[in-house]
Design an enzyme around this catalytic site. Structure first.
Site, mmCIF file in Angstrom:
data_model
loop_
_atom_site.group_PDB
_atom_site.id
_atom_site.type_symbol
_atom_site.label_atom_id
_atom_site.label_comp_id
_atom_site.label_asym_id
_atom_site.label_seq_id
_atom_site.Cartn_x
_atom_site.Cartn_y
_atom_site.Cartn_z
ATOM 1 N N CYS A 1 -13.387 0.561 7.877
ATOM 2 C CA CYS A 1 -12.521 0.063 6.902
ATOM 3 C C CYS A 1 -12.518 0.822 5.794
ATOM 4 C CB CYS A 1 -12.930 -1.536 6.653
ATOM 5 S SG CYS A 1 -12.973 -2.594 8.049
ATOM 6 N N SER A 2 -11.245 0.887 4.931
ATOM 7 C CA SER A 2 -11.324 1.499 3.935
ATOM 8 C C SER A 2 -12.017 0.357 2.799
ATOM 9 C CB SER A 2 -9.981 1.865 3.218
ATOM 10 O OG SER A 2 -8.986 0.788 3.229
ATOM 11 N N HIS B 1 -9.291 3.475 -1.691
ATOM 12 C CA HIS B 1 -7.866 2.919 -1.591
ATOM 13 C C HIS B 1 -7.671 2.059 -2.594
ATOM 14 C CE1 HIS B 1 -4.290 1.686 0.607
ATOM 15 N NE2 HIS B 1 -4.594 0.781 1.201
ATOM 16 N N CYS C 1 0.901 -1.294 -0.021
ATOM 17 C CA CYS C 1 0.005 -0.060 -0.052
ATOM 18 C C CYS C 1 0.878 1.215 -0.011
ATOM 19 C CB CYS C 1 -1.095 0.023 1.286
ATOM 20 S SG CYS C 1 -2.134 -1.419 1.232
#
Lengths: 71, 389
Positions: free
Chosen positions: B211-212, B337, B87
Protein backbone atom coordinates in the site's frame (compact mmCIF):
# COMPACT_ATOMS: atom_id res chain seq x y z
CA UNK A 1 -30.49 -13.08 -5.20
CA UNK A 2 -28.03 -15.83 -5.85
CA UNK A 3 -24.84 -15.62 -7.81
CA UNK A 4 -21.17 -16.41 -7.90
CA UNK A 5 -18.35 -14.78 -5.97
CA UNK A 6 -16.07 -13.12 -8.54
CA UNK A 7 -13.70 -11.61 -6.02
CA UNK A 8 -13.52 -10.85 -2.32
CA UNK A 9 -11.40 -9.38 0.40
CA UNK A 10 -11.32 -9.28 4.14
CA UNK A 11 -10.62 -5.73 5.29
CA UNK A 12 -8.54 -5.51 8.45
CA UNK A 13 -7.94 -1.76 8.58
CA UNK A 14 -10.95 0.54 8.21
CA UNK A 15 -12.41 3.52 10.00
CA UNK A 16 -13.52 2.28 13.38
CA UNK A 17 -16.91 3.91 13.08
CA UNK A 18 -17.82 1.91 9.99
CA UNK A 19 -18.12 -1.74 10.88
CA UNK A 20 -16.28 -4.18 13.09
CA UNK A 21 -13.37 -5.62 11.17
CA UNK A 22 -12.36 -7.95 9.74
CA UNK A 23 -15.30 -8.42 7.49
CA UNK A 24 -15.55 -9.63 3.96
CA UNK A 25 -16.46 -7.59 0.95
CA UNK A 26 -17.70 -9.80 -1.80
CA UNK A 27 -18.70 -9.00 -5.34
CA UNK A 28 -21.35 -11.38 -6.52
CA UNK A 29 -21.99 -11.75 -10.21
CA UNK A 30 -25.61 -12.72 -10.15
CA UNK A 31 -28.78 -12.48 -12.25
CA UNK A 32 -29.32 -8.88 -11.13
CA UNK A 33 -25.80 -7.81 -11.98
CA UNK A 34 -22.83 -7.12 -9.79
CA UNK A 35 -23.43 -6.45 -6.12
CA UNK A 36 -20.88 -5.55 -3.51
CA UNK A 37 -21.87 -6.93 -0.14
CA UNK A 38 -20.40 -7.77 3.21
CA UNK A 39 -19.91 -11.40 3.94
CA UNK A 40 -21.68 -12.96 6.90
CA UNK A 41 -18.65 -15.11 7.62
CA UNK A 42 -15.42 -14.21 5.81
CA UNK A 43 -13.99 -17.67 6.32
CA UNK A 44 -16.20 -19.22 3.65
CA UNK A 45 -15.13 -16.84 0.89
CA UNK A 46 -13.64 -18.23 -2.29
CA UNK A 47 -13.56 -17.03 -5.86
CA UNK A 48 -16.12 -19.04 -7.78
CA UNK A 49 -18.19 -20.02 -4.75
CA UNK A 50 -21.95 -19.83 -5.00
CA UNK A 51 -23.48 -17.16 -2.80
CA UNK A 52 -26.75 -15.63 -1.79
CA UNK A 53 -27.19 -11.93 -1.06
CA UNK A 54 -29.91 -10.51 1.10
CA UNK A 55 -30.03 -7.09 2.68
CA UNK A 56 -26.45 -6.25 1.73
CA UNK A 57 -25.06 -9.40 3.30
CA UNK A 58 -23.71 -12.37 1.41
CA UNK A 59 -23.62 -15.92 2.62
CA UNK A 60 -22.69 -19.18 0.95
CA UNK A 61 -25.46 -20.81 -1.03
CA UNK A 62 -24.17 -24.16 0.09
CA UNK A 63 -21.38 -24.45 2.60
CA UNK A 64 -19.06 -27.22 1.49
CA UNK A 65 -15.42 -27.98 1.98
CA UNK A 66 -14.87 -26.89 -1.61
CA UNK A 67 -15.90 -23.34 -1.05
CA UNK A 68 -14.60 -22.89 2.46
CA UNK A 69 -11.32 -21.18 3.16
CA UNK A 70 -10.28 -21.57 6.76
CA UNK A 71 -8.26 -18.55 7.76
CA UNK B 1 -4.35 17.08 -27.68
CA UNK B 2 -3.62 17.90 -31.27
CA UNK B 3 -0.46 19.44 -32.62
CA UNK B 4 2.31 17.40 -31.07
CA UNK B 5 5.30 19.56 -30.08
CA UNK B 6 3.08 22.67 -29.90
CA UNK B 7 3.35 22.58 -26.11
CA UNK B 8 6.30 21.84 -23.92
CA UNK B 9 7.42 21.79 -20.31
CA UNK B 10 9.88 24.40 -19.07
CA UNK B 11 10.71 24.29 -15.36
CA UNK B 12 9.70 21.53 -12.95
CA UNK B 13 9.92 21.21 -9.17
CA UNK B 14 8.55 19.27 -6.24
CA UNK B 15 8.72 19.35 -2.49
CA UNK B 16 9.95 16.43 -0.49
CA UNK B 17 7.02 14.07 0.09
CA UNK B 18 6.18 12.66 3.49
CA UNK B 19 5.02 14.01 6.82
CA UNK B 20 5.52 17.75 6.50
CA UNK B 21 4.93 20.52 9.01
CA UNK B 22 3.87 23.01 6.34
CA UNK B 23 0.25 23.76 5.46
CA UNK B 24 -1.43 22.84 2.18
CA UNK B 25 -0.91 26.34 0.85
CA UNK B 26 2.72 26.53 1.95
CA UNK B 27 3.50 23.26 0.18
CA UNK B 28 1.76 24.37 -3.02
CA UNK B 29 3.55 27.71 -2.97
CA UNK B 30 6.94 26.06 -2.35
CA UNK B 31 6.57 23.85 -5.43
CA UNK B 32 4.99 26.52 -7.61
CA UNK B 33 7.63 29.13 -6.86
CA UNK B 34 10.44 26.65 -7.48
CA UNK B 35 8.98 25.66 -10.86
CA UNK B 36 8.68 29.32 -11.86
CA UNK B 37 12.27 29.94 -10.77
CA UNK B 38 13.38 26.93 -12.81
CA UNK B 39 11.61 28.50 -15.78
CA UNK B 40 13.20 31.90 -15.18
CA UNK B 41 9.66 33.25 -15.12
CA UNK B 42 8.33 35.84 -12.71
CA UNK B 43 4.65 36.07 -11.75
CA UNK B 44 4.02 38.54 -14.54
CA UNK B 45 5.08 35.98 -17.15
CA UNK B 46 2.52 33.32 -16.15
CA UNK B 47 -0.76 33.60 -18.08
CA UNK B 48 -2.88 31.09 -16.13
CA UNK B 49 -2.78 28.85 -13.06
CA UNK B 50 -4.26 25.37 -12.58
CA UNK B 51 -4.22 23.62 -9.20
CA UNK B 52 -4.83 19.87 -8.91
CA UNK B 53 -6.07 18.66 -5.54
CA UNK B 54 -8.62 16.23 -4.18
CA UNK B 55 -8.93 17.12 -0.53
CA UNK B 56 -7.77 20.71 -0.06
CA UNK B 57 -10.97 21.76 1.65
CA UNK B 58 -11.24 18.64 3.85
CA UNK B 59 -7.86 17.17 4.78
CA UNK B 60 -6.03 20.34 3.78
CA UNK B 61 -8.45 22.63 5.59
CA UNK B 62 -8.22 25.21 2.81
CA UNK B 63 -11.15 26.11 0.60
CA UNK B 64 -10.87 28.38 -2.43
CA UNK B 65 -7.42 26.93 -2.86
CA UNK B 66 -6.53 28.07 -6.39
CA UNK B 67 -7.21 31.70 -5.54
CA UNK B 68 -5.27 31.53 -2.29
CA UNK B 69 -2.21 29.83 -3.80
CA UNK B 70 -2.24 32.17 -6.80
CA UNK B 71 -2.37 35.15 -4.48
CA UNK B 72 0.55 33.89 -2.38
CA UNK B 73 2.55 33.37 -5.58
CA UNK B 74 1.84 36.89 -6.76
CA UNK B 75 -0.19 35.67 -9.71
CA UNK B 76 -2.66 38.51 -10.22
CA UNK B 77 -5.11 39.29 -12.98
CA UNK B 78 -4.99 35.84 -14.59
CA UNK B 79 -7.39 32.88 -14.72
CA UNK B 80 -6.99 30.37 -11.88
CA UNK B 81 -8.96 27.22 -11.20
CA UNK B 82 -8.91 24.07 -9.11
CA UNK B 83 -9.16 20.69 -10.85
CA UNK B 84 -10.45 17.73 -8.86
CA UNK B 85 -10.24 14.21 -10.22
CA UNK B 86 -9.42 12.26 -7.05
CA UNK B 87 -5.96 10.72 -7.36
CA UNK B 88 -5.82 11.75 -11.05
CA UNK B 89 -6.17 15.44 -10.19
CA UNK B 90 -2.57 16.20 -11.17
CA UNK B 91 -2.67 14.56 -14.58
CA UNK B 92 -6.00 16.14 -15.40
CA UNK B 93 -4.75 19.54 -14.23
CA UNK B 94 -1.95 19.34 -16.80
CA UNK B 95 -4.45 18.53 -19.52
CA UNK B 96 -6.58 21.53 -18.64
CA UNK B 97 -3.50 23.72 -18.87
CA UNK B 98 -2.68 22.32 -22.31
CA UNK B 99 -6.21 22.97 -23.50
CA UNK B 100 -5.73 26.61 -22.57
CA UNK B 101 -2.51 26.74 -24.56
CA UNK B 102 -4.18 25.09 -27.50
CA UNK B 103 -6.86 27.76 -27.68
CA UNK B 104 -4.20 30.49 -27.58
CA UNK B 105 -5.79 31.94 -24.46
CA UNK B 106 -2.43 31.53 -22.71
CA UNK B 107 1.21 31.14 -23.68
CA UNK B 108 2.33 29.86 -20.29
CA UNK B 109 0.52 28.04 -17.49
CA UNK B 110 1.70 27.08 -14.02
CA UNK B 111 0.36 23.68 -12.95
CA UNK B 112 0.62 22.72 -9.29
CA UNK B 113 -0.57 19.50 -7.67
CA UNK B 114 -0.76 19.47 -3.89
CA UNK B 115 -2.19 17.64 -0.90
CA UNK B 116 -1.92 17.83 2.87
CA UNK B 117 -3.02 14.53 4.40
CA UNK B 118 -1.04 13.76 7.55
CA UNK B 119 -2.82 16.38 9.64
CA UNK B 120 -5.75 13.98 9.99
CA UNK B 121 -5.76 10.54 11.54
CA UNK B 122 -5.81 7.41 9.40
CA UNK B 123 -9.52 6.73 9.90
CA UNK B 124 -10.46 10.19 8.65
CA UNK B 125 -8.12 9.99 5.67
CA UNK B 126 -9.45 6.56 4.76
CA UNK B 127 -13.03 7.77 4.81
CA UNK B 128 -12.30 10.93 2.81
CA UNK B 129 -10.47 8.90 0.17
CA UNK B 130 -13.24 6.28 0.13
CA UNK B 131 -15.62 9.00 -1.02
CA UNK B 132 -13.81 9.12 -4.37
CA UNK B 133 -16.52 6.80 -5.62
CA UNK B 134 -20.28 6.92 -6.08
CA UNK B 135 -21.39 7.15 -2.45
CA UNK B 136 -24.78 5.81 -3.49
CA UNK B 137 -23.21 2.58 -4.72
CA UNK B 138 -23.45 -0.73 -2.94
CA UNK B 139 -19.69 -0.79 -2.56
CA UNK B 140 -19.53 2.40 -0.54
CA UNK B 141 -22.51 1.33 1.56
CA UNK B 142 -20.74 -1.95 2.28
CA UNK B 143 -17.80 -0.02 3.73
CA UNK B 144 -15.42 -0.57 0.85
CA UNK B 145 -12.16 1.29 1.42
CA UNK B 146 -9.63 1.86 -1.36
CA UNK B 147 -7.29 -0.75 0.04
CA UNK B 148 -10.37 -2.96 -0.02
CA UNK B 149 -11.14 -2.08 -3.63
CA UNK B 150 -7.63 -2.84 -4.83
CA UNK B 151 -7.68 -6.00 -2.75
CA UNK B 152 -10.74 -7.06 -4.76
CA UNK B 153 -8.71 -6.44 -7.91
CA UNK B 154 -5.75 -8.35 -6.51
CA UNK B 155 -7.84 -11.37 -5.52
CA UNK B 156 -9.51 -11.48 -8.93
CA UNK B 157 -6.17 -11.08 -10.74
CA UNK B 158 -4.44 -13.81 -8.75
CA UNK B 159 -7.35 -16.19 -9.35
CA UNK B 160 -7.70 -15.33 -13.05
CA UNK B 161 -4.04 -15.83 -13.91
CA UNK B 162 -2.98 -18.38 -11.30
CA UNK B 163 -0.39 -16.12 -9.68
CA UNK B 164 0.83 -16.64 -6.11
CA UNK B 165 0.05 -13.64 -3.92
CA UNK B 166 3.64 -13.65 -2.68
CA UNK B 167 4.70 -12.44 -6.14
CA UNK B 168 3.07 -9.08 -5.43
CA UNK B 169 5.92 -8.36 -3.03
CA UNK B 170 8.32 -8.04 -5.96
CA UNK B 171 6.66 -4.77 -6.98
CA UNK B 172 7.16 -3.31 -3.53
CA UNK B 173 10.77 -4.51 -3.36
CA UNK B 174 11.55 -2.91 -6.75
CA UNK B 175 9.90 0.41 -6.05
CA UNK B 176 11.26 0.75 -2.55
CA UNK B 177 14.75 0.12 -3.92
CA UNK B 178 14.22 2.85 -6.52
CA UNK B 179 12.86 5.28 -3.95
CA UNK B 180 15.87 4.81 -1.72
CA UNK B 181 17.86 6.95 -4.16
CA UNK B 182 15.18 9.61 -4.64
CA UNK B 183 15.82 12.63 -2.38
CA UNK B 184 12.14 13.59 -2.55
CA UNK B 185 10.79 10.16 -1.54
CA UNK B 186 8.84 9.58 1.66
CA UNK B 187 10.48 6.16 2.18
CA UNK B 188 14.17 6.05 1.44
CA UNK B 189 14.91 2.55 2.62
CA UNK B 190 14.73 -0.69 0.71
CA UNK B 191 12.62 -3.61 1.87
CA UNK B 192 13.20 -7.28 1.30
CA UNK B 193 10.68 -9.74 -0.04
CA UNK B 194 10.62 -11.39 3.37
CA UNK B 195 9.90 -8.10 5.14
CA UNK B 196 7.10 -7.31 2.71
CA UNK B 197 5.49 -10.70 3.16
CA UNK B 198 5.76 -10.50 6.94
CA UNK B 199 4.07 -7.10 7.16
CA UNK B 200 0.58 -6.85 8.62
CA UNK B 201 -2.52 -7.48 6.56
CA UNK B 202 -4.50 -4.40 5.49
CA UNK B 203 -7.09 -5.91 3.16
CA UNK B 204 -6.44 -9.48 2.06
CA UNK B 205 -4.29 -10.24 0.13
CA UNK B 206 -2.70 -6.77 0.41
CA UNK B 207 -0.22 -6.17 3.20
CA UNK B 208 1.28 -2.98 4.54
CA UNK B 209 4.08 -2.85 1.96
CA UNK B 210 1.57 -3.37 -0.84
CA UNK B 211 0.00 0.00 0.00
CA UNK B 212 1.11 3.56 -0.71
CA UNK B 213 1.32 5.78 2.36
CA UNK B 214 -0.58 8.84 3.57
CA UNK B 215 1.53 11.78 2.46
CA UNK B 216 1.95 15.53 2.25
CA UNK B 217 3.58 17.21 -0.70
CA UNK B 218 3.34 19.26 -3.85
CA UNK B 219 4.77 19.27 -7.35
CA UNK B 220 4.70 21.80 -10.16
CA UNK B 221 5.47 22.26 -13.83
CA UNK B 222 5.37 25.29 -16.08
CA UNK B 223 4.00 24.46 -19.52
CA UNK B 224 3.92 26.78 -22.44
CA UNK B 225 3.70 27.16 -26.14
CA UNK B 226 6.73 25.87 -27.94
CA UNK B 227 8.14 29.32 -28.61
CA UNK B 228 7.56 30.53 -25.03
CA UNK B 229 9.30 27.49 -23.56
CA UNK B 230 12.31 27.87 -25.86
CA UNK B 231 12.89 31.24 -24.19
CA UNK B 232 12.50 29.77 -20.70
CA UNK B 233 14.26 26.41 -20.71
CA UNK B 234 17.63 25.18 -21.89
CA UNK B 235 16.11 21.81 -22.63
CA UNK B 236 12.34 21.91 -23.21
CA UNK B 237 10.45 18.65 -22.81
CA UNK B 238 7.87 18.15 -25.53
CA UNK B 239 4.32 17.19 -24.63
CA UNK B 240 3.49 14.57 -27.25
CA UNK B 241 0.07 13.65 -25.88
CA UNK B 242 -2.11 14.28 -22.84
CA UNK B 243 -5.35 12.36 -22.73
CA UNK B 244 -8.07 11.65 -20.22
CA UNK B 245 -10.98 9.21 -20.14
CA UNK B 246 -13.82 8.27 -17.84
CA UNK B 247 -14.86 4.84 -16.59
CA UNK B 248 -16.90 3.10 -13.88
CA UNK B 249 -16.98 5.26 -10.75
CA UNK B 250 -18.05 2.42 -8.46
CA UNK B 251 -16.66 -1.04 -7.82
CA UNK B 252 -19.85 -2.87 -8.65
CA UNK B 253 -19.96 -1.34 -12.13
CA UNK B 254 -16.64 -2.79 -13.27
CA UNK B 255 -17.10 -5.41 -15.95
CA UNK B 256 -13.68 -6.83 -15.16
CA UNK B 257 -11.62 -6.77 -11.98
CA UNK B 258 -8.34 -7.14 -13.84
CA UNK B 259 -8.36 -3.94 -15.87
CA UNK B 260 -9.16 -0.23 -15.62
CA UNK B 261 -11.16 0.71 -18.77
CA UNK B 262 -10.52 4.44 -18.42
CA UNK B 263 -6.76 3.87 -18.54
CA UNK B 264 -7.07 1.70 -21.63
CA UNK B 265 -9.18 4.35 -23.34
CA UNK B 266 -6.82 7.19 -22.39
CA UNK B 267 -3.68 5.40 -23.52
CA UNK B 268 -5.23 4.30 -26.79
CA UNK B 269 -5.94 7.92 -27.70
CA UNK B 270 -2.57 9.05 -26.39
CA UNK B 271 -0.69 6.59 -28.57
CA UNK B 272 -2.75 7.72 -31.56
CA UNK B 273 -2.07 11.40 -30.89
CA UNK B 274 1.65 10.84 -30.42
CA UNK B 275 1.97 8.39 -33.28
CA UNK B 276 3.64 5.98 -30.92
CA UNK B 277 3.04 2.55 -29.42
CA UNK B 278 3.99 0.74 -26.23
CA UNK B 279 7.31 -0.41 -27.63
CA UNK B 280 8.37 3.22 -28.16
CA UNK B 281 8.23 4.06 -24.44
CA UNK B 282 11.62 4.16 -22.72
CA UNK B 283 10.54 4.95 -19.15
CA UNK B 284 7.16 4.98 -17.41
CA UNK B 285 5.70 6.32 -14.20
CA UNK B 286 2.52 4.40 -13.42
CA UNK B 287 -0.07 4.76 -10.69
CA UNK B 288 1.08 2.12 -8.20
CA UNK B 289 -1.16 3.17 -5.33
CA UNK B 290 -1.04 -0.55 -4.50
CA UNK B 291 1.30 -3.22 -5.85
CA UNK B 292 -1.49 -4.84 -7.86
CA UNK B 293 -2.20 -1.51 -9.53
CA UNK B 294 1.23 -1.55 -11.18
CA UNK B 295 0.53 -4.95 -12.71
CA UNK B 296 -2.85 -3.84 -14.01
CA UNK B 297 -1.27 -0.67 -15.41
CA UNK B 298 1.43 -2.58 -17.26
CA UNK B 299 -1.27 -4.56 -19.02
CA UNK B 300 -3.72 -1.70 -19.63
CA UNK B 301 -0.91 0.35 -21.19
CA UNK B 302 0.03 -2.49 -23.53
CA UNK B 303 3.50 -3.04 -22.11
CA UNK B 304 2.79 -6.72 -21.47
CA UNK B 305 0.00 -9.08 -22.42
CA UNK B 306 -2.94 -9.70 -20.07
CA UNK B 307 -1.74 -11.86 -17.20
CA UNK B 308 1.91 -11.24 -18.05
CA UNK B 309 2.80 -8.54 -15.54
CA UNK B 310 3.86 -10.84 -12.72
CA UNK B 311 6.29 -12.72 -14.92
CA UNK B 312 7.61 -9.48 -16.42
CA UNK B 313 8.28 -8.14 -12.94
CA UNK B 314 9.95 -11.35 -11.84
CA UNK B 315 12.20 -11.28 -14.93
CA UNK B 316 13.30 -7.76 -14.08
CA UNK B 317 11.78 -6.20 -17.21
CA UNK B 318 10.48 -3.25 -15.18
CA UNK B 319 13.62 -2.77 -13.09
CA UNK B 320 15.98 0.17 -13.67
CA UNK B 321 18.14 -1.94 -15.94
CA UNK B 322 15.23 -3.78 -17.54
CA UNK B 323 13.54 -3.54 -20.92
CA UNK B 324 11.13 -0.85 -19.66
CA UNK B 325 11.98 0.74 -16.31
CA UNK B 326 8.76 1.47 -14.42
CA UNK B 327 8.54 3.84 -11.48
CA UNK B 328 12.20 4.73 -11.37
CA UNK B 329 11.18 7.45 -8.90
CA UNK B 330 10.03 4.80 -6.45
CA UNK B 331 6.43 5.26 -7.49
CA UNK B 332 3.61 6.02 -5.12
CA UNK B 333 4.66 3.06 -2.97
CA UNK B 334 7.98 4.65 -2.04
CA UNK B 335 7.93 8.27 -3.13
CA UNK B 336 4.58 8.75 -1.39
CA UNK B 337 1.08 9.62 -2.55
CA UNK B 338 -0.17 13.09 -1.69
CA UNK B 339 -3.01 12.41 -4.07
CA UNK B 340 -3.38 15.75 -5.85
CA UNK B 341 0.37 16.04 -6.28
CA UNK B 342 0.98 12.56 -7.63
CA UNK B 343 0.15 13.15 -11.30
CA UNK B 344 2.32 16.26 -11.45
CA UNK B 345 5.17 14.55 -9.61
CA UNK B 346 5.14 11.85 -12.27
CA UNK B 347 5.72 14.58 -14.86
CA UNK B 348 8.56 16.03 -12.81
CA UNK B 349 10.27 12.63 -12.75
CA UNK B 350 9.79 12.10 -16.49
CA UNK B 351 11.08 15.57 -17.35
CA UNK B 352 14.19 14.90 -15.30
CA UNK B 353 14.60 11.51 -16.98
CA UNK B 354 14.34 13.01 -20.47
CA UNK B 355 16.85 15.71 -19.56
CA UNK B 356 19.26 13.17 -18.15
CA UNK B 357 18.97 14.63 -14.65
CA UNK B 358 17.08 11.95 -12.71
CA UNK B 359 18.31 10.39 -9.48
CA UNK B 360 17.81 6.95 -11.01
CA UNK B 361 18.67 7.91 -14.56
CA UNK B 362 17.51 5.51 -17.27
CA UNK B 363 20.17 5.48 -19.94
CA UNK B 364 19.09 6.88 -23.27
CA UNK B 365 15.54 7.74 -22.24
CA UNK B 366 13.84 9.71 -25.03
CA UNK B 367 10.11 8.96 -24.58
CA UNK B 368 8.33 8.80 -21.21
CA UNK B 369 4.77 7.94 -20.23
CA UNK B 370 2.81 8.91 -17.11
CA UNK B 371 -0.32 7.02 -16.04
CA UNK B 372 -2.55 8.55 -13.34
CA UNK B 373 -5.79 6.97 -12.09
CA UNK B 374 -8.59 8.43 -9.98
CA UNK B 375 -10.97 6.48 -7.77
CA UNK B 376 -12.10 3.11 -9.02
CA UNK B 377 -11.01 4.21 -12.47
CA UNK B 378 -13.74 6.81 -12.82
CA UNK B 379 -11.07 8.98 -14.44
CA UNK B 380 -7.64 8.18 -15.81
CA UNK B 381 -5.09 10.31 -17.60
CA UNK B 382 -2.09 9.39 -19.72
CA UNK B 383 0.65 11.82 -20.72
CA UNK B 384 3.48 11.12 -23.14
CA UNK B 385 6.57 13.34 -23.06
CA UNK B 386 9.54 13.47 -25.41
CA UNK B 387 13.16 14.56 -25.22
CA UNK B 388 13.87 17.48 -27.53
CA UNK B 389 17.58 17.04 -28.09
Amino acid sequence: MTGRVVTFTVIHVAPAEWEPTPYGVVVVDGPDGRVVARAVDPTWLAVGADAEVEGGWARPAALTTDNMLQS
Amino acid sequence: MSGAMASAIAGVAMTAFGRRDESFVELAVEAGRAAMDASDAGPGEIDAFVLGTFAASTLGRQGFAAAVVADRLGLRGIPALTVEAACASGGVALRQALLGLETDSARSVLVVGAEKMTGSDTAVVTEVLARATDVGSDGFKAGLTFPGFFALIARAYLAEYGVDEAELAEVSVKNRANGAANPHAQFRSAVTREEALASRSIAEPLRLYDCSPISDGAAAVVVGSDDWVRDHAEMPVAVLASEQATGPAAADRLESFTSIPAAKAAVRTAYERAGLGPSDIDVAEVHDCFTIAEWVALEDLGFVEAGGAAAATARGDTALTGRLPVNASGGLLSKGHPVGATGVAQLVELAEQLRGEAANQVAGAEIGLAHNVGGTGGIASVTILGRTR
